[in-house]
Design a protein around this motif. Structure first.
Motif, mmCIF file in Angstrom:
data_model
loop_
_atom_site.group_PDB
_atom_site.id
_atom_site.type_symbol
_atom_site.label_atom_id
_atom_site.label_comp_id
_atom_site.label_asym_id
_atom_site.label_seq_id
_atom_site.Cartn_x
_atom_site.Cartn_y
_atom_site.Cartn_z
ATOM 1 N N THR A 353 35.949 31.896 38.405
ATOM 2 C CA THR A 353 36.779 31.829 38.950
ATOM 3 C C THR A 353 37.607 30.312 40.092
ATOM 4 O OG1 THR A 353 35.953 34.040 40.472
ATOM 5 C CG2 THR A 353 37.530 32.704 41.447
ATOM 6 N N LYS A 354 36.311 29.405 40.973
ATOM 7 C CA LYS A 354 36.074 28.044 41.158
ATOM 8 C C LYS A 354 36.832 27.485 39.566
ATOM 9 C CE LYS A 354 35.865 26.534 44.503
ATOM 10 N NZ LYS A 354 36.725 26.607 45.354
ATOM 11 N N GLN A 355 36.637 27.533 38.624
ATOM 12 C CA GLN A 355 37.066 27.062 37.554
ATOM 13 C C GLN A 355 38.830 26.810 37.443
ATOM 14 O OE1 GLN A 355 34.975 27.468 34.121
ATOM 15 N NE2 GLN A 355 36.389 26.381 32.973
ATOM 16 N N GLY A 356 38.937 28.462 37.211
ATOM 17 C CA GLY A 356 40.107 29.535 37.071
ATOM 18 C C GLY A 356 41.039 28.433 38.205
ATOM 19 N N ALA A 357 41.043 28.624 39.542
ATOM 20 C CA ALA A 357 41.702 27.916 40.623
ATOM 21 C C ALA A 357 42.283 26.827 40.148
ATOM 22 C CB ALA A 357 41.063 27.999 41.889
ATOM 23 N N THR A 358 42.177 25.612 39.483
ATOM 24 C CA THR A 358 42.284 24.313 39.571
ATOM 25 C C THR A 358 43.298 24.065 38.114
ATOM 26 O OG1 THR A 358 40.638 24.012 37.532
ATOM 27 C CG2 THR A 358 39.951 23.602 39.795
ATOM 28 N N MET A 359 43.135 25.653 37.324
ATOM 29 C CA MET A 359 44.159 25.306 36.322
ATOM 30 C C MET A 359 45.625 26.322 36.909
ATOM 31 S SD MET A 359 41.246 26.422 33.931
ATOM 32 C CE MET A 359 42.405 26.651 32.112
ATOM 33 N N ASN A 360 46.583 25.742 36.077
ATOM 34 C CA ASN A 360 47.992 26.379 36.064
ATOM 35 C C ASN A 360 47.788 28.262 36.121
ATOM 36 O OD1 ASN A 360 50.541 26.331 36.235
ATOM 37 N ND2 ASN A 360 51.111 25.368 34.024
ATOM 38 N N ARG A 361 47.743 28.583 37.006
ATOM 39 C CA ARG A 361 48.014 29.426 37.264
ATOM 40 C C ARG A 361 49.525 30.155 37.317
ATOM 41 N NH1 ARG A 361 46.125 31.274 41.820
ATOM 42 N NH2 ARG A 361 46.199 28.945 42.701
ATOM 43 N N THR A 362 50.463 29.683 37.264
ATOM 44 C CA THR A 362 52.208 29.926 37.484
ATOM 45 C C THR A 362 52.164 31.170 36.298
ATOM 46 O OG1 THR A 362 52.643 28.535 38.951
ATOM 47 C CG2 THR A 362 54.200 29.862 37.695
ATOM 48 N N PRO A 365 58.014 31.346 37.833
ATOM 49 C CA PRO A 365 58.436 30.315 39.407
ATOM 50 C C PRO A 365 58.089 31.579 40.801
ATOM 51 C CG PRO A 365 59.988 30.704 37.509
ATOM 52 C CD PRO A 365 59.575 31.704 37.132
ATOM 53 N N GLY A 366 57.254 31.152 41.362
ATOM 54 C CA GLY A 366 57.433 31.330 42.977
ATOM 55 C C GLY A 366 56.037 32.294 42.587
ATOM 56 N N PHE A 367 55.574 31.928 41.409
ATOM 57 C CA PHE A 367 53.730 33.621 41.491
ATOM 58 C C PHE A 367 52.789 33.118 40.902
ATOM 59 C CE2 PHE A 367 51.168 37.093 40.129
ATOM 60 C CZ PHE A 367 50.965 37.444 41.125
ATOM 61 N N ASP A 368 52.015 32.913 41.650
ATOM 62 C CA ASP A 368 50.917 32.110 40.656
ATOM 63 C C ASP A 368 49.615 33.415 40.468
ATOM 64 O OD1 ASP A 368 51.816 30.006 40.283
ATOM 65 O OD2 ASP A 368 50.899 28.947 42.373
ATOM 66 N N ILE A 369 48.906 33.211 39.089
ATOM 67 C CA ILE A 369 48.455 34.622 39.617
ATOM 68 C C ILE A 369 46.631 34.243 40.502
ATOM 69 C CG2 ILE A 369 47.529 33.795 37.538
ATOM 70 C CD1 ILE A 369 46.814 36.631 36.518
ATOM 71 N N PRO A 370 45.910 34.960 40.799
ATOM 72 C CA PRO A 370 45.029 34.673 42.028
ATOM 73 C C PRO A 370 43.823 34.580 40.220
ATOM 74 C CG PRO A 370 45.834 36.578 42.818
ATOM 75 C CD PRO A 370 46.602 36.615 41.527
ATOM 76 N N ALA A 371 42.968 33.119 40.945
ATOM 77 C CA ALA A 371 41.725 32.943 40.054
ATOM 78 C C ALA A 371 40.778 33.996 39.560
ATOM 79 C CB ALA A 371 41.486 32.005 40.309
ATOM 80 N N ALA A 372 40.918 34.896 40.978
ATOM 81 C CA ALA A 372 39.468 36.178 40.070
ATOM 82 C C ALA A 372 40.097 36.911 39.460
ATOM 83 C CB ALA A 372 39.659 36.511 41.764
ATOM 84 N N SER A 373 41.435 36.725 39.558
ATOM 85 C CA SER A 373 42.747 38.116 38.836
ATOM 86 C C SER A 373 41.685 38.369 36.938
ATOM 87 C CB SER A 373 43.776 38.718 39.201
ATOM 88 O OG SER A 373 43.944 39.306 40.228
ATOM 89 N N LEU A 374 41.270 37.082 36.856
ATOM 90 C CA LEU A 374 41.086 37.119 35.411
ATOM 91 C C LEU A 374 39.841 37.730 35.148
ATOM 92 C CD1 LEU A 374 43.079 35.268 34.669
ATOM 93 C CD2 LEU A 374 41.385 34.347 33.094
ATOM 94 N N GLN A 375 38.905 38.591 36.307
ATOM 95 C CA GLN A 375 38.028 39.151 35.786
ATOM 96 C C GLN A 375 38.398 40.495 34.884
ATOM 97 O OE1 GLN A 375 34.939 39.039 38.843
ATOM 98 N NE2 GLN A 375 36.012 37.467 39.702
ATOM 99 N N SER A 376 39.415 40.773 35.516
ATOM 100 C CA SER A 376 40.373 41.968 35.123
ATOM 101 C C SER A 376 40.216 42.003 33.262
ATOM 102 C CB SER A 376 41.828 41.744 35.543
ATOM 103 O OG SER A 376 41.929 42.417 36.887
ATOM 104 N N PHE A 377 40.166 40.681 32.603
ATOM 105 C CA PHE A 377 40.152 40.807 30.865
ATOM 106 C C PHE A 377 38.722 41.148 31.081
ATOM 107 C CE2 PHE A 377 43.370 38.111 31.367
ATOM 108 C CZ PHE A 377 44.299 37.993 30.239
ATOM 109 N N ILE A 378 37.470 41.257 31.611
ATOM 110 C CA ILE A 378 36.278 42.170 31.583
ATOM 111 C C ILE A 378 36.606 43.000 31.485
ATOM 112 C CG2 ILE A 378 34.094 42.333 32.254
ATOM 113 C CD1 ILE A 378 33.759 39.600 33.431
#
Length: 569
Positions: A353-362, A365-378
């Motif tokens: 999650t912390k790793q994803g927070a440093t990356m491009n999450r857009t 335009p105007g909406f960035d996906i929360p880094a924790a939401s990538l857990q949804s891929f699991i």
């Protein structure tokens, strides 16, 4: 619920052996149990998992945000909380199986859960905390909220852990209890129950977690914690509505299974000087032990004799009791060789999650996906793969092996361990690419600037995590339910959960030791707050190596494992 009546039921009624209805009468097969009852139980568990992951999936962002903790400290706190939540089921399951029963335990645990979530919501919306941000606007330095509110937050958090500890093992065991393993039709349904149980939980998480994480990151932590609280209230109501349809089991006047198993070890230790010839004579006198496992853990066979060679009542154990003790002891090597998998599992809600927070999450335009939401891929991988596994893979494997479940439980667990090791290798490579990108763009000393690398690079490691869970996570659930004595089933599932509890603590210990060792003399540790100067890639390589070693040990243990008599595999 009242105790079961002493009168017998009419023989013409098709009752389920050992099961009773909510009034203590023998349960009728046509009016109780199966998927009708299991559906109520699955709903309450879906709500509980939504609440738990709604808190845990984004907890590291709350700790490093409003609570102002460092990355390493926050990761250790998340692991400590997760570990406690996974170890508490051992204690609560003992109480449930020995004293108050699974149904009452679920109700009480749900009430504790709701109280914890309510206090957690309160701690995040009190004015003195909500106006006390994690950054001082004038100095741009980390700051901490008032200590009383921090204490309230962690008290509430561990109250949630206590509720989860009582809820998790009992709900799943109670759900599986709704199927009669001695009935051919219900036995087949029970085999699928664990697959579809996990499918339901992950489908719920897949739909709800991205929304909840977005609310927490972009709107309000109070609302993000309050929604799970309201969900648990609704779930408890639904669970109680199914009371009349459930099948219950009562211990009655029978001796506690814990006492029986404990006595075997006590008597065996007391008889440690007993010779092998004396044991052989006693076995021959009683008749050959009915299973191949009689040759395994032979020291427990000493419990068949009293110290002076007499056979006074209460001084010796029966063959059945010795076999029960062996069944429990046989689980220990599997438990130990699953710990590295649990350590890897802990990373998805912390450093990933912390790793994803440093990356491009857009996304737009105007909406960035929360880094924790990538857990949804699991969850997405699980939701897509479980029907394939249950409806395609199992029938095909069954045609070759002749086994009802297609492959054995241990084969299933081992397959997931292979995928877990691969996922960590991929995670290490992706982190290497992220660090190289940050260096190329001159962002090494600019942690607040987004690294121009899409967060979707992390998707493969999450997807592999999900597929690994279908094999190992579900396999461990079925294994620890199926391979213990029937009275131990809540404890069996608690043992399964304890793997991930101990794994979380081991992860926290590793982080602490590595942070101290690599951060000495003012150097940047592997877990530096500035992830562009950290080395999560080294940590992931270490975990990959541990996974390979674990797999080798597990395969050695699995090769000689003897399944319990009457096992579904």
């Amino acid at each position: 619920m009242s105790a079961p009546p002493t009168i017998s039921s009419p023989l013409l009624l098709d009752t389920v052996d050992g099961a009773f209805d909510h009034k203590g009468r023998p349960a009728l097969r046509s009016k109780s149990g199966t998927w009708r009852s299991a559906s109520f139980i699955i709903v309450v568990e879906m709500a509980e998992r939504f609440a738990y992951y709604g808190i845990g999936s984004n907890l590291i962002m709350y700790l490093t945000g409003p609570l102002g903790q460092s990355t390493a400290t926050a990761a250790q706190n998340v692991n400590a909380w997760s570990g406690t939540a996974s170890l508490l089921p051992l204690l609560v399951a003992f109480v449930a199986d020995s004293f108050i029963g699974r149904y009452r335990t679920i109700v009480v645990a749900s009430l504790i859960y709701i109280l914890g979530l309510g206090l957690l919501t309160m701690s995040s919306i009190l004015p003195s905390l909500s106006s006390f941000g994690c950054q001082d606007a004038s100095k741009s330095l980390p700051c901490s909220p008032p200590q009383p509110l921090v204490i309230l937050f962690f008290f509430s958090l561990y109250l949630v852990a206590l509720g989860q500890g009582g809820h998790k093992p009992c709900v799943q065991a109670f759900g599986a209890d709704q199927f009669d393993g001695r009935n051919p039709k219900e036995c087949k349904a029970k085999s699928s129950f664990f697959n579809w149980w996990y499918f339901g939980l992950c489908a719920c998480s897949l739909v709800t977690l991205p929304i909840l994480n977005s609310i927490q990151d972009n709107f309000s932590w109070g609302l993000g914690f309050g929604i799970p609280c309201a969900t648990m209230v609704v779930a408890l109501v639904i669970f109680v509505l199914g009371t009349r349809t459930y099948r219950y089991s009562f211990q009655g006047d029978e001796e506690s299974p814990f006492v029986r198993v404990g006595r075997v070890f006590v008597v065996a230790i007391r008889n440690w000087r007993t010779t092998s010839s004396a044991i052989a004579i006693e076995e021959e006198t009683r008749g050959t032990l009915p299973h191949q496992s009689s040759e395994e853990f032979r020291f427990l066979n000493k419990a068949l004799l009293s110290p002076d060679g007499s056979k006074e009542d209460g001084k010796v154990c029966s063959i059945g009791e010795v076999e029960e003790a062996k069944a429990v002891l046989r689980l220990v090597p599997v438990w130990l060789t699953s710990l590295a998998y649990a350590i890897v599992f802990a990373q998805s809600s912390t450093f990933f999650t912390k790793q994803g927070a440093t990356m491009n999450r857009t996304v737009v335009p105007g909406f960035d996906i929360p880094a924790a939401s990538l857990q949804s891929f699991i969850s997405l991988a699980i939701v897509l793969f479980i029907p394939i596994y249950d409806r395609i893979f199992v029938p095909m494997a069954r045609a070759f092996t002749g086994k009802p479940s297609g492959i054995t439980m241990l084969q299933r667990i081992g397959t997931g361990m292979v995928l877990s090791a691969i996922s960590m290798a991929i995670a290490a490579v992706v982190e290497m690419v992220r660090l190289k990108t940050a260096q190329e763009y001159g962002l090494v000393d600019l942690p607040g600037v987004t690294v121009p690398m899409s967060i979707w690079w992390l998707a493969p490691q999450y997807v592999l995590f999900g597929i690994a869970d279908v094999f190992t996570m579900v396999g461990l659930q079925e294994f620890f339910y199926d391979q213990v004595p029937s009275e131990f089933r809540s404890v069996g599932l608690a043992l399964y959960l304890s793997i991930f509890g101990v794994g979380s603590f081991l992860s926290s210990f590793l982080v602490s030791v590595i942070a101290s060792a690599t951060g000495a003399d003012g150097q940047d540790s592997w877990f530096a707050n500035n992830l562009n100067r950290a080395h999560l890639d080294y940590f992931y390589c270490l975990l990959c190596g541990l996974s390979v070693i674990e797999l080798a040990a597990f395969l050695y243990i699995a090769k000689s494992y003897i399944y319990k008599r009457g096992s579904t595999t």
